[in-house]
Design a protein around this motif. Structure first.
Motif, mmCIF file in Angstrom:
data_model
loop_
_atom_site.group_PDB
_atom_site.id
_atom_site.type_symbol
_atom_site.label_atom_id
_atom_site.label_comp_id
_atom_site.label_asym_id
_atom_site.label_seq_id
_atom_site.Cartn_x
_atom_site.Cartn_y
_atom_site.Cartn_z
ATOM 1 N N GLY A 154 4.504 4.006 2.933
ATOM 2 C CA GLY A 154 3.983 2.805 2.295
ATOM 3 C C GLY A 154 4.548 1.563 2.938
ATOM 4 O O GLY A 154 5.446 1.632 3.778
ATOM 5 N N ALA A 179 0.836 -1.196 0.000
ATOM 6 C CA ALA A 179 0.000 0.000 0.000
ATOM 7 C C ALA A 179 0.867 1.240 0.000
ATOM 8 O O ALA A 179 1.935 1.269 0.614
ATOM 9 C CB ALA A 179 -0.908 0.016 1.226
ATOM 10 N N ARG A 180 0.400 2.261 -0.716
ATOM 11 C CA ARG A 180 1.006 3.590 -0.634
ATOM 12 C C ARG A 180 0.069 4.394 0.264
ATOM 13 O O ARG A 180 -1.114 4.536 -0.032
ATOM 14 C CB ARG A 180 1.102 4.223 -2.013
ATOM 15 N N LEU A 181 0.596 4.900 1.347
ATOM 16 C CA LEU A 181 -0.224 5.615 2.313
ATOM 17 C C LEU A 181 -0.450 7.050 1.873
ATOM 18 O O LEU A 181 0.377 7.634 1.173
ATOM 19 C CB LEU A 181 0.447 5.590 3.691
#
Length: 129
Positions: free
Chosen positions: A79, A46-48
């Motif tokens: 991420g 995931a890319r935050l």
């Protein structure tokens, strides 16, 4: 064994990239991701979002929601990857592949227990329990 690879970077630098530069970096990272998927070594990634839109829940009882993550570091967690590697050395090599694409990022690698509905829980390899 599952390992989390946490990607840290200075948020202001990432936000200063042009759309084109960001897209080029993401294309290269997705090539690494695709290779890890083919090798059946990549779990969730995931890319935050920006820390400016983050909140933290702290305190007793129901807790209190306050602005921001209040990281005490120069870099922010932006991420993460969950990878299935046979050893910490293999997880470090995987992080090195990511770093070759994004050399200004910092990667933290740590063993994790992955909790899936219906799955048997197991302790991390370095957990004596």
């Amino acid at each position: 064994m599952f390992y989390a690879i946490l990607a840290y970077h200075e948020e202001e630098i990432v936000e200063s990239w042009t759309r084109e530069a960001d897209a080029e970096l993401m294309d290269e990272l997705l090539q690494v991701n695709d290779r890890l998927v083919r090798a059946k070594r990549l779990g969730p990634a995931a890319r935050l979002g920006s820390t400016k839109s983050a909140v933290t829940l702290r305190g007793e009882g129901a807790g209190m929601v306050i602005d921001g993550p209040f990281a005490e570091t120069k870099e922010q967690l932006l991420g993460l990857y969950v990878v299935d590697c046979p050893s910490i050395e293999a997880a470090v090599e995987t992080a090195r592949e990511l770093r070759r694409v994004n050399p200004t990022a910092v990667y933290e690698i740590r063993p994790i227990s992955l909790y899936l509905p219906g799955a048997t829980l197991s302790a991390p390899a370095d957990d004596p329990a």
